[in-house]
Write an enzyme that holds these catalytic residues in place. Sequence first.
Site, PDB file in Angstrom:
ATOM      1  N   ARG A 114       0.663  -1.102  -0.106  1.00 31.61           N
ATOM      2  CA  ARG A 114      -0.067  -0.014  -0.105  1.00 31.61           C
ATOM      3  C   ARG A 114       1.234   1.236  -0.148  1.00 31.61           C
ATOM      4  O   ARG A 114       0.548   2.217   0.774  1.00 31.61           O
ATOM      5  CB  ARG A 114      -1.040   0.411   1.284  1.00 31.61           C
ATOM      6  CG  ARG A 114      -1.888  -1.282   0.949  1.00 31.61           C
ATOM      7  CD  ARG A 114      -2.961  -0.421   2.030  1.00 31.61           C
ATOM      8  NE  ARG A 114      -4.006  -2.160   1.677  1.00 31.61           N
ATOM      9  CZ  ARG A 114      -4.103  -2.734   2.564  1.00 31.61           C
ATOM     10  NH1 ARG A 114      -2.856  -3.640   3.532  1.00 31.61           N
ATOM     11  NH2 ARG A 114      -5.092  -3.916   2.944  1.00 31.61           N
ATOM     12  N   LYS A 136       2.508  11.327 -11.276  1.00 31.54           N
ATOM     13  CA  LYS A 136       1.657  10.079 -12.259  1.00 31.54           C
ATOM     14  C   LYS A 136       1.969   8.873 -12.464  1.00 31.54           C
ATOM     15  O   LYS A 136       3.174   8.551 -12.927  1.00 31.54           O
ATOM     16  CB  LYS A 136       0.960  10.710 -13.294  1.00 31.54           C
ATOM     17  CG  LYS A 136       0.029  11.884 -13.337  1.00 31.54           C
ATOM     18  CD  LYS A 136      -0.360  12.513 -14.326  1.00 31.54           C
ATOM     19  CE  LYS A 136      -1.994  13.586 -14.441  1.00 31.54           C
ATOM     20  NZ  LYS A 136      -2.612  13.810 -16.139  1.00 31.54           N
ATOM     21  N   GLU A 178       7.140  18.495 -25.298  1.00 27.21           N
ATOM     22  CA  GLU A 178       7.047  19.062 -23.999  1.00 27.21           C
ATOM     23  C   GLU A 178       8.105  20.608 -23.722  1.00 27.21           C
ATOM     24  O   GLU A 178       7.001  21.195 -23.530  1.00 27.21           O
ATOM     25  CB  GLU A 178       7.705  18.077 -23.198  1.00 27.21           C
ATOM     26  CG  GLU A 178       6.718  16.534 -23.225  1.00 27.21           C
ATOM     27  CD  GLU A 178       4.759  16.590 -23.306  1.00 27.21           C
ATOM     28  OE1 GLU A 178       4.461  17.315 -22.649  1.00 27.21           O
ATOM     29  OE2 GLU A 178       4.390  15.723 -23.965  1.00 27.21           O
ATOM     30  N   LYS A 211       6.598  23.372 -13.934  1.00 29.68           N
ATOM     31  CA  LYS A 211       5.588  22.278 -13.817  1.00 29.68           C
ATOM     32  C   LYS A 211       5.153  21.739 -13.018  1.00 29.68           C
ATOM     33  O   LYS A 211       4.010  21.919 -11.660  1.00 29.68           O
ATOM     34  CB  LYS A 211       6.188  20.582 -14.478  1.00 29.68           C
ATOM     35  CG  LYS A 211       5.063  19.240 -14.204  1.00 29.68           C
ATOM     36  CD  LYS A 211       5.600  18.359 -15.704  1.00 29.68           C
ATOM     37  CE  LYS A 211       4.083  17.115 -14.953  1.00 29.68           C
ATOM     38  NZ  LYS A 211       4.314  15.584 -15.330  1.00 29.68           N
ATOM     39  N   GLU A 221      -5.232  16.684 -10.384  1.00 25.70           N
ATOM     40  CA  GLU A 221      -5.535  17.597 -11.470  1.00 25.70           C
ATOM     41  C   GLU A 221      -7.092  17.182 -11.051  1.00 25.70           C
ATOM     42  O   GLU A 221      -8.493  16.972 -12.441  1.00 25.70           O
ATOM     43  CB  GLU A 221      -5.711  16.769 -12.838  1.00 25.70           C
ATOM     44  CG  GLU A 221      -6.010  17.068 -14.081  1.00 25.70           C
ATOM     45  CD  GLU A 221      -4.958  15.815 -15.047  1.00 25.70           C
ATOM     46  OE1 GLU A 221      -4.179  16.164 -16.476  1.00 25.70           O
ATOM     47  OE2 GLU A 221      -5.492  14.897 -15.123  1.00 25.70           O
ATOM     48  N   ARG A 225      -4.107  21.425 -13.419  1.00 29.92           N
ATOM     49  CA  ARG A 225      -2.553  20.561 -14.072  1.00 29.92           C
ATOM     50  C   ARG A 225      -3.395  20.363 -15.473  1.00 29.92           C
ATOM     51  O   ARG A 225      -2.405  20.111 -16.026  1.00 29.92           O
ATOM     52  CB  ARG A 225      -3.183  19.605 -13.612  1.00 29.92           C
ATOM     53  CG  ARG A 225      -1.661  18.644 -13.960  1.00 29.92           C
ATOM     54  CD  ARG A 225      -1.565  17.652 -12.873  1.00 29.92           C
ATOM     55  NE  ARG A 225      -0.657  16.618 -12.921  1.00 29.92           N
ATOM     56  CZ  ARG A 225       0.530  15.807 -11.657  1.00 29.92           C
ATOM     57  NH1 ARG A 225      -0.105  15.494 -10.692  1.00 29.92           N
ATOM     58  NH2 ARG A 225       1.221  15.246 -12.860  1.00 29.92           N
ATOM     59  N   ASN A 229      -1.545  19.588 -20.582  1.00 28.40           N
ATOM     60  CA  ASN A 229      -2.135  19.006 -21.422  1.00 28.40           C
ATOM     61  C   ASN A 229      -2.019  19.653 -22.935  1.00 28.40           C
ATOM     62  O   ASN A 229      -2.625  19.489 -24.157  1.00 28.40           O
ATOM     63  CB  ASN A 229      -3.665  18.812 -21.436  1.00 28.40           C
ATOM     64  CG  ASN A 229      -4.146  17.371 -22.340  1.00 28.40           C
ATOM     65  OD1 ASN A 229      -3.171  16.185 -22.126  1.00 28.40           O
ATOM     66  ND2 ASN A 229      -5.301  17.374 -22.684  1.00 28.40           N
ATOM     67  N   HIS A 232      -1.656  19.095 -26.012  1.00 34.45           N
ATOM     68  CA  HIS A 232      -2.098  17.256 -26.306  1.00 34.45           C
ATOM     69  C   HIS A 232      -3.396  17.006 -27.089  1.00 34.45           C
ATOM     70  O   HIS A 232      -3.390  15.517 -27.496  1.00 34.45           O
ATOM     71  CB  HIS A 232      -2.031  16.456 -24.881  1.00 34.45           C
ATOM     72  CG  HIS A 232      -0.384  16.831 -24.476  1.00 34.45           C
ATOM     73  ND1 HIS A 232       0.315  17.544 -24.373  1.00 34.45           N
ATOM     74  CD2 HIS A 232       0.282  15.621 -24.266  1.00 34.45           C
ATOM     75  CE1 HIS A 232       1.556  17.790 -23.814  1.00 34.45           C
ATOM     76  NE2 HIS A 232       1.736  16.795 -23.875  1.00 34.45           N
ATOM     77  N   HIS A 236      -2.504  13.705 -29.141  1.00 37.03           N
ATOM     78  CA  HIS A 236      -2.879  12.877 -29.051  1.00 37.03           C
ATOM     79  C   HIS A 236      -4.218  11.875 -30.040  1.00 37.03           C
ATOM     80  O   HIS A 236      -3.770  10.717 -30.552  1.00 37.03           O
ATOM     81  CB  HIS A 236      -4.230  12.112 -27.339  1.00 37.03           C
ATOM     82  CG  HIS A 236      -3.119  12.016 -26.771  1.00 37.03           C
ATOM     83  ND1 HIS A 236      -3.670  12.642 -25.416  1.00 37.03           N
ATOM     84  CD2 HIS A 236      -2.037  11.962 -26.200  1.00 37.03           C
ATOM     85  CE1 HIS A 236      -2.458  13.628 -24.311  1.00 37.03           C
ATOM     86  NE2 HIS A 236      -1.561  12.239 -24.743  1.00 37.03           N
ATOM     87  N   HIS A 248       6.045  11.424 -30.442  1.00 38.55           N
ATOM     88  CA  HIS A 248       5.093  12.193 -29.384  1.00 38.55           C
ATOM     89  C   HIS A 248       5.229  13.471 -29.653  1.00 38.55           C
ATOM     90  O   HIS A 248       4.062  14.304 -29.819  1.00 38.55           O
ATOM     91  CB  HIS A 248       3.998  11.727 -27.770  1.00 38.55           C
ATOM     92  CG  HIS A 248       3.890  12.196 -26.336  1.00 38.55           C
ATOM     93  ND1 HIS A 248       2.881  12.330 -27.219  1.00 38.55           N
ATOM     94  CD2 HIS A 248       4.835  12.993 -26.124  1.00 38.55           C
ATOM     95  CE1 HIS A 248       2.482  12.671 -25.701  1.00 38.55           C
ATOM     96  NE2 HIS A 248       3.453  13.350 -25.627  1.00 38.55           N
TER      97      HIS A 248
HETATM   98  N1  GLY Z   1       1.902  15.008 -17.911  1.00 30.29           N
HETATM   99  C1  GLY Z   1       0.718  15.653 -17.902  1.00 30.29           C
HETATM  100  C2  GLY Z   1       0.624  15.467 -16.014  1.00 30.29           C
HETATM  101  O1  GLY Z   1       2.043  15.340 -15.330  1.00 30.29           O
HETATM  102  O2  GLY Z   1      -0.209  16.144 -15.474  1.00 30.29           O
END
Ligand code: GLY
Length: 342
Positions: A114, A136, A178, A211, A221, A225, A229, A232, A236, A248
């Site tokens: 956990r 993430k 990016e 970031k 998010e 956040r 994107n 993107h 995408h 990408h």
């Molecule tokens: N790659 C986008 C984020 O970390 O929210």
Amino acid sequence: MIEVRVPLPGDRSYPVVVGRGCVDRLADGLAAELPRAKRAAVVTQAGVGVAVDPGIEHRVFEVPDGEAAKALSTIEDLCRGFASWGLTRGDVVVGVGGGVVTDVAGFAAASYHRGVPVVHVATTLLAQVDAAIGGKTGVNLPEGKNLVGAFWQPSLVLCDTATLDTLPEREMRCGLGEVAKYHFLGGPDGDGVALDDLDFDARVARCVEIKAEVVAADEREAGRRAVLNYGHTLGHAIETTGRYDLRHGEAVAVGLVYAAELGLALGRIDGDRVAEHRRVVAGYGLPGRLPDGADPDGLMAVMARDKKALDGLTFALDGPAGVEVVAGVDADVVRSTLEAVR
Ligand code: GLY
């Protein structure tokens, strides 16, 4: 070396170290950030080829090369490996690699017992400016990418820019898309220097800082956040609809120019700002037009089911207050603006 902190509530803030050779700081970094850890499970891919010395007892767990590793079976294999070795919650998982490794090492760390601390040694530009920062983690399902995962912040991130010397050109382009994005998400650094004018390591560190600010404001998010994107949504869609030979970062670059054109069409920005997007993208040697044969119907269909879309067609768009998430964008405008990047 440059150190950036990702400021999070409680005692969860963590340092990101950027610089050539900073992988050598792993042992000291672990001792400083996780003094109780007695063992390190090093998760990597054979193709990464970066050796690390955690300074404590460690064992290397290799996951398959490529995106195929982002599967639940990899998480099971890792966790079973950790269990048979006797890794405990007081120990640490160290991910060494690009975004695939940080995603699976992070998710295995989030799940095993956990939650075990995780540290990332990011060895691709994409991981250094994006994947390794912000917590993430996740894997793909046959039904879609990144559908299972967790937010699990690392305790330390090392971005050794010397590892990029041997990174294939196309992998570099993944990250440059990016980096181009960050030109529009953050202003000058604390000394008033724009991203354009920073040397390479300082530019990577500034991307991390931008970031970090966004993640600190909206870790899970709930809203803001999603500006990460930027570029993107179309990016995408290009990746999803075509078998184009685009990385990408290249797809994101087209998406950035498109997002600027959409911002212009909606009256949010002017032509000079669109030209700036085109200049930045071209300056990184990235494309600003859709690949030949791109199908507007297919792109529209994918953009309409973007998993970040809450209310109709949703885009991160530049504007007077900077990049914001805008829902319910008129489908006719979205479609006609595709012509601007053909
Ligand atoms: N790659 C986008 C984020 O970390 O929210």
